[in-house]
Design an enzyme around this catalytic site. Structure first.
Site, PDB file in Angstrom:
ATOM      1  N   CYS A   1       0.826  -1.218   0.000  1.00 42.65           N
ATOM      2  CA  CYS A   1       0.000   0.000   0.000  1.00 42.65           C
ATOM      3  C   CYS A   1       0.858   1.266   0.000  1.00 42.65           C
ATOM      4  CB  CYS A   1      -0.984  -0.041   1.170  1.00 42.65           C
ATOM      5  SG  CYS A   1      -2.300   1.174   1.019  1.00 42.65           S
TER       6      CYS A   1
ATOM      7  N   HIS B   1      -3.185  -5.450   1.417  1.00 41.43           N
ATOM      8  CA  HIS B   1      -2.537  -5.672   2.717  1.00 41.43           C
ATOM      9  C   HIS B   1      -2.444  -7.147   3.083  1.00 41.43           C
ATOM     10  CE1 HIS B   1      -2.312  -1.459   3.860  1.00 41.43           C
ATOM     11  NE2 HIS B   1      -3.477  -1.319   3.252  1.00 41.43           N
TER      12      HIS B   1
ATOM     13  N   GLU C   1      -0.661  -8.402   5.203  1.00 43.59           N
ATOM     14  CA  GLU C   1      -0.500  -8.520   6.667  1.00 43.59           C
ATOM     15  C   GLU C   1      -1.853  -8.577   7.364  1.00 43.59           C
ATOM     16  OE1 GLU C   1      -0.182  -5.818   4.954  1.00 43.59           O
ATOM     17  OE2 GLU C   1      -0.885  -4.066   6.054  1.00 43.59           O
TER      18      GLU C   1
END
Lengths: 196, 293
Positions: free
Chosen positions: A77, A170, A172
């Site tokens: 991002c 994302h 994560e």
């Protein structure tokens, strides 16, 4: 192998959890000299304008540029925006690590944020990923040296160029950790190449 | 494709971590905030210190002003609604603000009920004084919690009290058995499933930020070291003598909250902070933190 996560601003702690889940030694990097201790670096999501200012103030901008010549960098991002050759916004001072053009917040404001299923080539295998896009940047152009590993509709959303990797979304924030193992593999092969 | 789910709302809160969210009253201030490294701006007509000074009903900001700020800056734009005023929230959602603060700083619209925040695609942040209040707001759908502190006071004491209340209650829950958790849920007036979840996780299920009284880089460092993951600064910046300089210093102080050497440099030579108020100077009926439950 030790992987660093740039910890100036953003959700760096989620990346730490993912790397720990892969039994990888990970380090939150707040000072440029810590780059000497790591074999690869994650640039996390957050606000690219804020991270730009902190990178300039702390000397990270030149330190990461130097680091990235030999060592792998993975941006998500805001991290991707900071790696783009054309961030198309004078508020962002990019590291120019990937030959891509981006449109910040190209997927719209928060009400348009969402989780999309994407197809991607990760670890050499075609796979499906639940990808979270948060006020995400859109890649509008990729250079000839850029491999598009993942797409949403027709837009590239996961790209690799040499030893650098970047995602508009994302990883994560999702359960799947295969994109991290892909990055760790990139670091291993770079380390091997050095050893030879 | 899933838009506006709870996960996606928390996703944006996650991206704001390690940053500073600044109150601004016009596009020029929003620009100063972005240039100083703010991760988001909170658009409101009057910052809390001015609401205190001028009195009157404090309401949602003029949509025109919010639109001008959205055009000016690239970072997320937040805006406040009165407690319980879901129609103001519907308007802010139509404007596509990135986060809505259901805030005690504005004059409450409903003394019994807060907004049912699950009905919205836009994420909400709400203030709290203790863990029970935090979990009630999360139960209603808040994707981010902040301490209430005492807005517009320039005094950190209430934010510290609220952050310590939350963290010590969380610690206590982690030591309790299921039978004790039910009794605790009853005392706290919080949903049992969330009490259980916090007992297991040892933290809130959403990010936990600090607000209400931050005026200096040291205040920001204090709140971060007490467990805040980001800091809201309301009156502390634009009521100070040199807002741009102070804004930059607080941004850096959050990143290096645990590095006293750096903080000494960051804090050096700053123009005057806002004057601030002792809490005992504030009449009881003007304590903003008492609004909402």
């Amino acid at each position: 192998m030790t992987v660093g996560i740039l910890a100036l601003q953003g959700n760096f702690s989620k990346h730490l959890e993912k790397l720990h889940a892969l039994d990888c030694t990970a380090l939150l990097v707040k000072y440029p000299e810590q780059l000497q201790e790591v074999d690869g670096l994650v640039l996390p999501g957050g606000e690219s304008t804020c991270i730009t200012l902190l990178m300039e103030k702390t000397g990270f901008h030149s330190a990461i540029s130097e680091f990235a010549k030999e060592k792998p960098v993975f941006g998500t991002c805001a991290g991707l925006i900071l790696m783009a050759s054309e961030p198309n916004d004078e508020r962002v001072n990019s590291l120019h690590l990937l030959d891509i053009s981006v449109n910040r917040n190209g997927y719209g404001r928060q009400v348009h944020s969402g989780i999309h299923e994407i197809e991607a080539l990760v670890n050499g295998r075609a796979s499906t990923h639940q990808a979270m896009f948060i006020r995400a940047p859109k890649i509008t152009k990729t250079g000839n040296n850029v491999s598009v590993l993942g797409k949403l509709n027709n837009d590239p959303v996961l790209v690799q160029q040499g030893h650098h990797l970047a995602a508009c979304f994302h990883p994560e924030m999702s359960v799947d950790i295969s994109i991290y193992s892909h990055f760790l593999e990139m670091i291993s092969s770079k380390n091997l190449a050095h050893a030879v | 494709m899933a838009k506006g789910t709870f996960e996606v709302k928390v996703g944006l809160a996650e991206m704001l971590k390690g940053g500073v969210i600044m109150d601004v009253m016009n596009p020029e201030q929003a620009q100063i905030a972005e240039d100083a490294g703010a991760v988001a701006v909170m658009a409101l007509e009057r910052i809390p210190a001015l609401i205190r000074e001028e009195g009157g009903i404090a309401r949602m900001s003029d949509p025109e002003m919010i639109k001008e700020i959205q055009e000016k800056v690239s970072i997320p734009v937040m805006a406040k609604v009165r407690i319980g005023h879901f129609a103001e929230a519907q308007i802010l959602e139509a404007l596509e603000v990135d986060f809505i603060d259901e805030s005690e700083v504005l004059t409450p619209a409903d003394e019994a009920n807060h907004i049912w925040k699950h009905d919205f695609k836009v994420p909400f942040v709400c203030g709290c004084r203790n863990l029970g209040e935090a979990l009630r707001r999360i139960g209603e759908g808040a994707a981010l919690i902040r301490t209430k502190g005492e807005a517009g006071s320039g005094n950190i004491v209430e934010a510290v009290r609220h952050m310590r209340m939350v963290t010590s209650s969380i610690k206590k829950l982690t030591t309790m058995g299921q039978d004790e958790l039910m009794a605790e849920a009853k005392d706290m007036g919080a949903p049992f499933s969330l009490v259980q979840q916090v007992g297991k996780l040892g933290k809130l299920p959403v990010p936990n930020f600090a607000a209400g009284g931050v005026a200096t880089p040291a205040d920001a460092s204090l709140m971060m070291q007490l467990g805040a993951e980001t800091v809201f600064v309301g009156s502390g910046i634009f009521m100070s003598e040199e807002p741009a300089q102070r804004a930059k210093a607080i941004v850096e102080a959050v990143t290096y909250a645990d590095d006293p050497g750096k903080l000494a440099d960051i804090s050096s030579g700053l123009k005057k902070a806002m004057k601030g108020l002792d809490i005992s100077e504030i009449p009881e009926d003007q304590m903003l933190q008492e609004r909402g439950w």
